[in-house]
Design a protein around this motif. Structure first.
Motif, PDB file in Angstrom:
ATOM      1  N   ILE A  44       0.888  -1.165   0.000  1.00  0.00           N
ATOM      2  CA  ILE A  44       0.000   0.000   0.000  1.00  0.00           C
ATOM      3  C   ILE A  44       0.926   1.215   0.000  1.00  0.00           C
ATOM      4  O   ILE A  44       1.660   1.447   0.969  1.00  0.00           O
ATOM      5  N   ILE A  45       0.904   1.945  -1.101  1.00  0.00           N
ATOM      6  CA  ILE A  45       1.858   3.037  -1.307  1.00  0.00           C
ATOM      7  C   ILE A  45       1.129   4.373  -1.330  1.00  0.00           C
ATOM      8  O   ILE A  45       0.140   4.552  -2.057  1.00  0.00           O
ATOM      9  N   SER A  46       1.621   5.302  -0.515  1.00  0.00           N
ATOM     10  CA  SER A  46       1.078   6.664  -0.513  1.00  0.00           C
ATOM     11  C   SER A  46       1.803   7.474  -1.588  1.00  0.00           C
ATOM     12  O   SER A  46       3.037   7.511  -1.623  1.00  0.00           O
ATOM     13  N   VAL A  47       1.024   8.092  -2.463  1.00  0.00           N
ATOM     14  CA  VAL A  47       1.598   8.901  -3.531  1.00  0.00           C
ATOM     15  C   VAL A  47       1.033  10.312  -3.452  1.00  0.00           C
ATOM     16  O   VAL A  47      -0.092  10.525  -3.001  1.00  0.00           O
ATOM     17  N   GLN A  48       1.841  11.272  -3.855  1.00  0.00           N
ATOM     18  CA  GLN A  48       1.453  12.676  -3.829  1.00  0.00           C
ATOM     19  C   GLN A  48       0.882  13.036  -5.191  1.00  0.00           C
ATOM     20  O   GLN A  48       1.608  13.224  -6.155  1.00  0.00           O
ATOM     21  N   VAL A  49      -0.450  13.132  -5.283  1.00  0.00           N
ATOM     22  CA  VAL A  49      -1.093  13.434  -6.559  1.00  0.00           C
ATOM     23  C   VAL A  49      -0.879  14.895  -6.937  1.00  0.00           C
ATOM     24  O   VAL A  49      -0.549  15.236  -8.065  1.00  0.00           O
ATOM     25  N   THR A  50      -1.073  15.787  -5.962  1.00  0.00           N
ATOM     26  CA  THR A  50      -0.764  17.206  -6.134  1.00  0.00           C
ATOM     27  C   THR A  50      -0.041  17.645  -4.866  1.00  0.00           C
ATOM     28  O   THR A  50       0.181  16.846  -3.955  1.00  0.00           O
ATOM     29  N   LYS A  51       0.299  18.929  -4.778  1.00  0.00           N
ATOM     30  CA  LYS A  51       0.997  19.418  -3.596  1.00  0.00           C
ATOM     31  C   LYS A  51       0.174  19.219  -2.326  1.00  0.00           C
ATOM     32  O   LYS A  51       0.719  19.060  -1.239  1.00  0.00           O
ATOM     33  N   SER A  52      -1.152  19.230  -2.465  1.00  0.00           N
ATOM     34  CA  SER A  52      -2.007  19.145  -1.280  1.00  0.00           C
ATOM     35  C   SER A  52      -2.817  17.861  -1.201  1.00  0.00           C
ATOM     36  O   SER A  52      -3.539  17.649  -0.239  1.00  0.00           O
ATOM     37  N   ILE A  53      -2.729  16.992  -2.206  1.00  0.00           N
ATOM     38  CA  ILE A  53      -3.558  15.783  -2.236  1.00  0.00           C
ATOM     39  C   ILE A  53      -2.680  14.544  -2.308  1.00  0.00           C
ATOM     40  O   ILE A  53      -1.828  14.422  -3.190  1.00  0.00           O
ATOM     41  N   LYS A  54      -2.907  13.622  -1.380  1.00  0.00           N
ATOM     42  CA  LYS A  54      -2.252  12.322  -1.409  1.00  0.00           C
ATOM     43  C   LYS A  54      -3.281  11.243  -1.693  1.00  0.00           C
ATOM     44  O   LYS A  54      -4.473  11.410  -1.423  1.00  0.00           O
TER      45      LYS A  54
END
Length: 354
Positions: A44-54
């Motif tokens: 389960i990998i957390s990725v940064q979609v935008t500067k404020s959204i993960k």
């Protein structure tokens, strides 16, 4: 969520991720993220979609062929490296803050391959900080101790004042630049720096005169437009806007009074306050005329007088008569008292009377 859903985000993730490991999948795709947990055969990998959204993505472990841990020391070190060479005229307080920043980096990453370079940065900062703490300076890229300054103290301080004027102008702060010029003219009119910078400051004043004249020409239209904008607002919005504008005006007027009490010739400017604009316009017109007709050949030769006096009072075998004559000549050339004091301190002590 299947791995292919992650792939749709990969181009974005490569740009948006700020602090993460790099994952390479079997098909050659790479992306950045942080493993939150392992769930059976999946990450389960957390990725940064935008500067404020993960977002969290599920990726089969079998699909990951390589995972490269982010080297935060590598990403943070450029901020450390750019601290040297330190700029001219940096204060001891700034040196201290920068040294603390480097020390924090070394403590945080004691095994970093960048530790050696960080230690060199720290040593350079501490060396300069020690000199500045002891009354020295860095100017034109050269580090000078307090004693190194003395033989050319008057010329050096004049050059520093001229440099501060140009630095303020380069930052788009003409008011601070003009105030620095006033200090240069008041304290160092007999310097080479003053004479050489007259054309520069005339050019600066003419540019400021153009800007101020333009602001005055559009003043009525500007204030009318703002009034119309306020009138078009609802009552509550207009009241809030008026309160905010009044608060800004009060702060500006308080600053204006404070600067006036401090004797500043060039007031801070506000596009909606007319009197300081008009005062500045008059001052600029007067100063431009005066400076363009200043006979520089008639200015006092204070810098030359200081240099000559220093040579006289520090020469081997200088007598009290030599010292007295040198100090008298320096005063006659309008040398400010702090520099007379430097010369006096550098002179040999009077011979004890029998």
């Amino acid at each position: 969520m299947k791995a292919h859903r992650l792939f749709r985000y990969l181009p974005l993730l490569a740009i948006a991720s700020v602090s993460a490991d790099t994952f390479e999948l079997k098909d050659g795709t790479k992306f950045e993220g942080t493993i939150v947990k392992e769930d059976g055969s999946d990450y389960i990998i957390s990725v940064q979609v935008t500067k404020s959204i993960k977002d969290e993505r599920r990726v089969p472990k079998a699909n990951v062929v390589n995972q490269t841990a982010e080297r935060k020391d590598e990403t943070e070190f450029p901020e450390i490296a750019k601290l040297v060479p330190a700029p001219d005229l940096q204060t001891a307080e700034v040196y201290h803050a920068q040294a603390n920043k480097v020390e924090a980096f070394i403590k945080k990453y004691p095994q970093s391959p960048k530790k050696g370079e960080a230690l060199k940065v720290l040593a350079a900062l501490q060396k300069e900080m020690d000199v500045v703490n002891a009354g020295g300076i860095k100017f034109e890229g050269k580090l000078m101790s307090a004693n190194d300054r003395l033989p050319k103290a008057y010329a050096l301080d004049a050059g520093i004042q001229a440099a501060e004027m140009k630095a303020a102008a380069d930052k788009g702060d003409p008011v601070s630049a003009l105030r620095a010029w006033t200090k240069l003219e008041t304290g160092f009119q007999g310097s080479t720096a003053y004479r050489e910078n007259i054309p520069y400051v005339v050019k600066l004043m003419k540019a400021q005169l153009t800007a101020v004249s333009s602001s005055l020409a559009s003043f009525d239209a500007r204030t009318k437009k703002r009034a119309e904008g306020l009138a078009a607002m609802s009552s509550s919005d207009r009241n809030m806007s008026n309160s905010a504008l009044q608060e800004e005006l009060d702060e500006y007027m308080a600053r204006l009074e404070k600067d006036k009490a401090a004797g500043h010739k060039w007031p801070p400017l506000d596009a909606y306050v007319k009197a300081p604009l008009e005062e500045t316009k008059r001052n600029l017109e007067t100063e431009i005329r005066r400076l363009e007709t200043t006979p520089t050949a008639n200015l006092p030769k204070t810098e030359e007088a200081y240099d000559a006096a220093w040579a006289a009072v520090t020469k081997t075998g200088a007598t009290q008569q030599d010292v007295s004559t040198a100090l008298s000549n320096a005063r006659s050339a309008s040398l400010p008292q702090p520099y007379v004091d430097i010369l006096t301190k550098a002179a040999p002590a009077p011979a004890p009377s029998n």
